[in-house]
Write an enzyme that holds these catalytic residues in place. Structure first.
Site, PDB file in Angstrom:
ATOM      1  N   LYS A 121      -9.432  -0.403  -5.756  1.00  0.00           N
ATOM      2  CA  LYS A 121      -9.474   0.224  -4.430  1.00  0.00           C
ATOM      3  C   LYS A 121     -10.812   0.916  -4.200  1.00  0.00           C
ATOM      4  CE  LYS A 121      -7.995   2.005  -0.509  1.00  0.00           C
ATOM      5  NZ  LYS A 121      -6.808   2.755  -0.173  1.00  0.00           N
ATOM      6  N   HIS A 146       1.494   5.406  -1.661  1.00  0.00           N
ATOM      7  CA  HIS A 146       1.088   6.579  -2.446  1.00  0.00           C
ATOM      8  C   HIS A 146       2.327   7.180  -3.093  1.00  0.00           C
ATOM      9  CE1 HIS A 146      -3.019   6.748  -0.785  1.00  0.00           C
ATOM     10  NE2 HIS A 146      -2.433   6.204   0.273  1.00  0.00           N
ATOM     11  N   LEU A 147       2.355   7.182  -4.415  1.00  0.00           N
ATOM     12  CA  LEU A 147       3.503   7.756  -5.138  1.00  0.00           C
ATOM     13  C   LEU A 147       3.177   9.114  -5.739  1.00  0.00           C
ATOM     14  CD1 LEU A 147       5.064   4.642  -6.942  1.00  0.00           C
ATOM     15  CD2 LEU A 147       6.073   5.998  -5.089  1.00  0.00           C
ATOM     16  N   ARG A 148       1.860   9.493  -5.758  1.00  0.00           N
ATOM     17  CA  ARG A 148       1.453  10.801  -6.309  1.00  0.00           C
ATOM     18  C   ARG A 148       1.822  10.910  -7.780  1.00  0.00           C
ATOM     19  NH1 ARG A 148      -1.499  10.826  -1.788  1.00  0.00           N
ATOM     20  NH2 ARG A 148      -0.484  11.732   0.038  1.00  0.00           N
ATOM     21  N   HIS A 181      -4.591  -0.778   5.937  1.00  0.00           N
ATOM     22  CA  HIS A 181      -4.172  -0.040   7.130  1.00  0.00           C
ATOM     23  C   HIS A 181      -5.102  -0.245   8.331  1.00  0.00           C
ATOM     24  CE1 HIS A 181      -7.001   2.702   5.254  1.00  0.00           C
ATOM     25  NE2 HIS A 181      -6.135   3.168   4.393  1.00  0.00           N
ATOM     26  N   ASP A 212       1.384   2.546   3.511  1.00  0.00           N
ATOM     27  CA  ASP A 212       0.522   3.725   3.331  1.00  0.00           C
ATOM     28  C   ASP A 212       1.358   5.003   3.383  1.00  0.00           C
ATOM     29  OD1 ASP A 212      -1.768   5.150   2.813  1.00  0.00           O
ATOM     30  OD2 ASP A 212      -2.556   5.051   4.854  1.00  0.00           O
ATOM     31  N   LEU A 245      -4.959   8.950   8.194  1.00  0.00           N
ATOM     32  CA  LEU A 245      -6.274   8.312   8.262  1.00  0.00           C
ATOM     33  C   LEU A 245      -6.156   6.876   7.785  1.00  0.00           C
ATOM     34  CD1 LEU A 245      -8.466  11.256   6.926  1.00  0.00           C
ATOM     35  CD2 LEU A 245      -8.426  10.332   9.260  1.00  0.00           C
ATOM     36  N   ALA A 291      -3.805  14.598   5.723  1.00  0.00           N
ATOM     37  CA  ALA A 291      -3.604  13.303   6.382  1.00  0.00           C
ATOM     38  C   ALA A 291      -2.552  12.503   5.649  1.00  0.00           C
ATOM     39  CB  ALA A 291      -4.919  12.535   6.401  1.00  0.00           C
ATOM     40  N   HIS A 317       0.876  -1.199   0.000  1.00  0.00           N
ATOM     41  CA  HIS A 317       0.000   0.000   0.000  1.00  0.00           C
ATOM     42  C   HIS A 317       0.903   1.237   0.000  1.00  0.00           C
ATOM     43  CE1 HIS A 317      -3.821   2.133   1.548  1.00  0.00           C
ATOM     44  NE2 HIS A 317      -2.939   3.073   1.237  1.00  0.00           N
ATOM     45  N   HIS A 332     -10.513   1.005   1.916  1.00  0.00           N
ATOM     46  CA  HIS A 332     -10.289   1.971   3.001  1.00  0.00           C
ATOM     47  C   HIS A 332     -11.473   1.764   3.939  1.00  0.00           C
ATOM     48  CE1 HIS A 332      -8.791   5.845   4.756  1.00  0.00           C
ATOM     49  NE2 HIS A 332      -9.969   5.696   5.337  1.00  0.00           N
ATOM     50  N   HIS A 380       2.979  14.480   1.679  1.00  0.00           N
ATOM     51  CA  HIS A 380       2.355  15.784   1.387  1.00  0.00           C
ATOM     52  C   HIS A 380       3.449  16.834   1.534  1.00  0.00           C
ATOM     53  CE1 HIS A 380      -1.895  14.487   1.473  1.00  0.00           C
ATOM     54  NE2 HIS A 380      -1.507  13.624   2.402  1.00  0.00           N
ATOM     55  N   ASN A 434      -5.429   7.331  -5.853  1.00  0.00           N
ATOM     56  CA  ASN A 434      -6.179   8.550  -5.473  1.00  0.00           C
ATOM     57  C   ASN A 434      -5.468   9.835  -5.914  1.00  0.00           C
ATOM     58  OD1 ASN A 434      -4.176   8.126  -3.495  1.00  0.00           O
ATOM     59  ND2 ASN A 434      -5.356   9.156  -1.894  1.00  0.00           N
TER      60      ASN A 434
HETATM   61  O1  DOR Z   1      -3.480   9.329   5.861  1.00  0.00           O
HETATM   62  C1  DOR Z   1      -3.839   9.026   4.730  1.00  0.00           C
HETATM   63  N1  DOR Z   1      -3.311   9.615   3.635  1.00  0.00           N
HETATM   64  N2  DOR Z   1      -4.793   8.115   4.591  1.00  0.00           N
HETATM   65  C2  DOR Z   1      -5.339   7.837   3.405  1.00  0.00           C
HETATM   66  O2  DOR Z   1      -6.219   7.024   3.346  1.00  0.00           O
HETATM   67  C3  DOR Z   1      -4.925   8.574   2.181  1.00  0.00           C
HETATM   68  C4  DOR Z   1      -3.573   9.110   2.330  1.00  0.00           C
HETATM   69  C5  DOR Z   1      -3.239  10.141   1.281  1.00  0.00           C
HETATM   70  O3  DOR Z   1      -3.491   9.896   0.098  1.00  0.00           O
HETATM   71  O4  DOR Z   1      -2.697  11.191   1.629  1.00  0.00           O
HETATM   72 ZN    ZN Z   2      -3.420   5.032   1.612  1.00  0.00          ZN
END
Ligand code: DOR
Ligand code: ZN
Length: 338
Positions: free
Chosen positions: A94, A15-17, A169, A241, A213, A257, A13, A131, A245, A40
């Site tokens: 997802k 996030h690479l953006r 998560h 996860d 989150l 988050a 899990h 999620h 940011h 996402n």
């Molecule tokens: O803390 C989180 N950040 N929880 C998530 O489910 C999404 C993630 C994000 O994409 O920043």
């Molecule tokens: Zn996530």
């Protein structure tokens, strides 16, 4: 034990953006061979064609093992999902409840609206990652996962017994028990939920870099997660996860988050497993249970974690005008891959 050689881990899990952030963070997952990449983005990765294009951008940014996911919407085409999975392009779908977290506005409001996709996925053997939080405004943020189990997950399990589920998560003792009590389900656990409780985030001042989150819970939930992760139970495996940011979005009146853990996830995990006297089970959690859940081979290559003199984890990665703060384990680390 002063060194530990294990199969190369994967991150189930991540996030690479996209864009500049993707270029900055993609190389930071270098310890992992493969990663399930979250969809996402803005706009989200919904179709097979969008996933194919995103995959190319990830490879170009320097992460060689992306396993792609599709973002489930109420207008997702079941045939596109099945074809993208059958071709090998997409590993899973997802489900974000609409409004649950970062960029979830296009997620699912009504489970009935995605029923045809779920039926097609169950038939074709496409795994569903969830999620697991309700978004009802009256539900306390600390209860959102536990309520999701009763209100959404249990009915989903009954309606689609053959659908392979990954509860992402997990953060509560209730979720650990649910996963253990049901068939055909796996669960990812993050580094921050193994290391921190809500007190770490809130006592003595609010620490925005620990805000993610699902939100950190009471210490006894953290301890239930530590027990699950170190138990050797193949239902549980690593999904960091890791969710970068920009610093300004975290250090803000309304902070975003997500914890950015990818660069130090393995030294942190070794620390936790050593504390639990379970270093011999780290390979299962980080390298073996995830591939088994997804029906993939474990990585053939190995990596060696070595005990080192205590060192401070790096505090940020930055390039140009973009900076991202790393998760702070709160103490020096003493395992290293390099
Ligand atoms: O803390 C989180 N950040 N929880 C998530 O489910 C999404 C993630 C994000 O994409 O920043
Ligand atoms: Zn996530």
């Amino acid at each position: 034990m002063d060194s530990l050689t294990i199969r190369r881990p994967d991150d189930w899990h991540l996030h690479l953006r996209d864009g500049e952030m993707l270029s900055l963070v993609a190389p930071e997952s270098r310890d992992f061979a493969r990663a399930i990449v979250m969809p996402n983005l803005v706009p989200p990765v919904v179709t097979g064609a969008e996933a194919a294009a995103y995959r190319e951008r990830i490879l170009a940014a320097g992460f060689a093992g992306p396993l792609m996911t599709l973002y489930l919407t109420e207008t997702t085409d079941p045939a596109d999902v099945v074809a993208a999975h059958a071709s090998g392009l997409v590993t899973a779908v997802k489900l974000y409840p609409a409004g649950a977290t970062t960029n979830s506005a296009s997620g699912v409001r009504d489970m009935e609206a995605v029923r045809p996709v779920l039926v097609a996925m169950e038939e074709a053997g496409v795994p569903l990652c969830l999620h697991g939080e309700v978004t009802s405004p009256e539900t306390d943020i600390f209860d959102r996962e536990a309520v999701f189990l009763d209100r959404v997950l249990t009915p989903l399990r009954k309606a689609h017994p053959a659908l392979k589920l990954t509860l992402e998560h997990v953060t509560t003792a209730e979720a650990v028990a649910w996963v253990r009590g049901n068939d055909n389900v796996g669960a990812t656990i993050t580094v921050q939920h193994l290391m921190k409780s809500r007190n770490d985030m809130l006592v003595g001042g609010m620490r925005p870099h620990l805000y993610c989150l699902p939100i950190l819970k009471r210490a006894h939930h953290r301890d239930a997660l530590r027990e699950a992760a170190t138990s050797g139970d193949p239902c549980f495996f690593l999904g960091t996860d890791s969710a970068p940011h920009p610093t300004h979005a975290k250090e803000a009146a309304c902070c975003a988050a997500g914890c950015f853990t990818a660069p130090i996830a393995l030294p942190c995990l070794a620390h936790v497993f050593e504390e639990e006297e379970a270093l011999d089970r780290l390979e299962g959690f980080a390298s073996l249970h995830g591939p088994a859940h997804y029906g993939l081979p474990a990585n053939a290559e190995t990596v060696t974690l070595r005990r080192t003199a205590p060192y401070a984890a790096p505090s940020r990665v930055a390039r140009g005008g973009l900076s991202v703060e790393l998760f702070d384990p709160g103490h020096p680390l003493h395992w290293s891959l390099r």
